[in-house]
Enzyme design. Structure first.
Site, mmCIF file in Angstrom:
data_model
loop_
_atom_site.group_PDB
_atom_site.id
_atom_site.type_symbol
_atom_site.label_atom_id
_atom_site.label_comp_id
_atom_site.label_asym_id
_atom_site.label_seq_id
_atom_site.Cartn_x
_atom_site.Cartn_y
_atom_site.Cartn_z
ATOM 1 C CG MET A 43 -1.925 -1.194 1.181
ATOM 2 S SD MET A 43 -2.885 -1.285 -0.368
ATOM 3 C CE MET A 43 -3.872 -2.766 -0.102
ATOM 4 C CB ILE A 69 2.920 5.791 -3.964
ATOM 5 C CG1 ILE A 69 1.404 5.669 -3.793
ATOM 6 C CG2 ILE A 69 3.337 6.233 -5.362
ATOM 7 C CD1 ILE A 69 0.612 5.293 -4.981
ATOM 8 C CG ASN A 114 -0.015 -3.251 -8.214
ATOM 9 O OD1 ASN A 114 0.062 -3.661 -7.054
ATOM 10 N ND2 ASN A 114 -1.002 -2.465 -8.626
ATOM 11 C CG HIS A 120 -5.977 -2.234 -9.244
ATOM 12 N ND1 HIS A 120 -5.768 -1.409 -8.162
ATOM 13 C CD2 HIS A 120 -7.188 -1.898 -9.757
ATOM 14 C CE1 HIS A 120 -6.804 -0.604 -8.036
ATOM 15 N NE2 HIS A 120 -7.683 -0.867 -8.990
#
Ligand code: GAR
Length: 210
Positions: free
Chosen positions: A94, A96, A111, A113
Site C-alpha cells: 500500500m 507508492i 502489481n 489490482h
C-alpha cells in the site's frame, strides 16, 4: 534448466496473494522463479508469518521509519539490490514508490489490482475501497488486473486481466473475496511464471505474451 529468477514480494497486510504465489511454487505452476524475500511495510503483517512458514526470508521495512517517499524507496532498493532481485511483485503493498525506484527496476515490477483497469484505479483506489466504488457505481462485472508498474499510479502496461461477476446482494467484503478467489490468486502466479520464463515482451503500452 536456466537458473531460477529471484522474486521479491512486497506486502502490507494479510498476504493472501503472497500465499497464492508460494502455493504456486509448491504445485509447480511457478517453476522458473522463486520467492527469495518478502518485505512488509508494516510491523506484524500476517504476510510475514506466511513467508516464515515457507522458509522465505521475511523483512520489515516500516514506512513510518523514513522521512519521505524517496528515503523509503532508496532503503528498499538497497535491500533488493543486495539480494540480486530480478522481479519485484507488489502484492497488496500500500505504499507508492519513488520514480527512481521504478526506473531502477524498469519493467521488472508487477502489481495486482482488484479491478479491471482503467476502471476503479489510481489515487485512493486500494483494498476494500475499490470494491465499494464498483458497487456504488452499479457495474455488473469487475475483476482483477496484473500490470507492470510505471510512474503513473495503476497506469503501467497490462499483463493479464480476468472478469468477475457482481451478484445482487454483494457487500464490499463478499465481492473482494470473490475477486481474489476467481481472479487475483490465479492471475498473479501466472504472471510471475510468465515473467520468470522470459515470456513477457513490453512494447510501449502493450505486453505481448510469447
Ligand atoms: C488485494 O485485493 C490486492 O489486489 C489489493 O489489496 C489486497 C491485498 O490482499 N491491492 C490494491 O488495492 C493495490 N492497489 P492480500 O494482502 O491478502 O494479498
Amino acid at each position: 534448466m536456466a537458473e531460477k529468477k529471484k522474486v521479491a514480494v512486497l506486502v502490507s497486510g494479510g498476504g493472501t496473494n503472497l500465499q497464492a504465489i508460494l502455493d504456486a511454487e509448491d504445485s509447480g505452476i511457478i517453476k522458473s522463479g522463486e520467492v527469495s524475500v518478502v518485505v512488509s511495510s508494516k510491523d506484524g503483517a500476517y504476510a510475514l508469518e506466511r513467508a516464515k512458514n515457507h522458509n522465505v526470508e521475511a523483512l520489515t521495512l516500516p514506512r513510518k521509519d523514513y522521512a519521505d517517499r524517496r528515503a523509503y524507496s532508496d532503503a528498499l532498493r538497497a535491500e533488493l539490490e543486495k539480494r540480486n532481485i530480478d522481479l519485484v511483485v507488489l502484492a497488496g503493498f500500500m505504499i507508492i514508490l519513488d520514480e527512481s525506484f521504478i526506473k531502477a527496476f524498469e519493467n521488472r515490477i508487477i502489481n495486482v489490482h482488484p479491478a479491471l483497469i482503467p476502471s476503479f484505479c489510481g489515487d485512493g483506489f486500494y483494498g476494500l475501497h475499490v470494491h465499494e466504488a464498483a458497487l456504488a457505481k452499479g457495474v455488473k462485472v469487475t475483476g482483477a488486473t496484473v500490470h507492470f508498474v510505471n510512474e503513473v499510479c495503476d497506469g503501467g502496461p497490462i499483463i493479464l486481466q480476468k472478469a468477475v461477476d457482481i451478484e445482487p446482494d454483494d457487500t464490499p467484503e463478499t465481492l473482494q473475496r470473490r475477486v481474489m478467489v476467481q481472479a487475483e490468486w490465479k492471475l498473479l502466479p501466472q504472471a510471475v511464471e510468465l515473467f520468470c520464463a522470459g515470456r513477457l515482451e513490453v512494447d510501449g503500452n502493450i505486453v505481448r505474451i510469447k
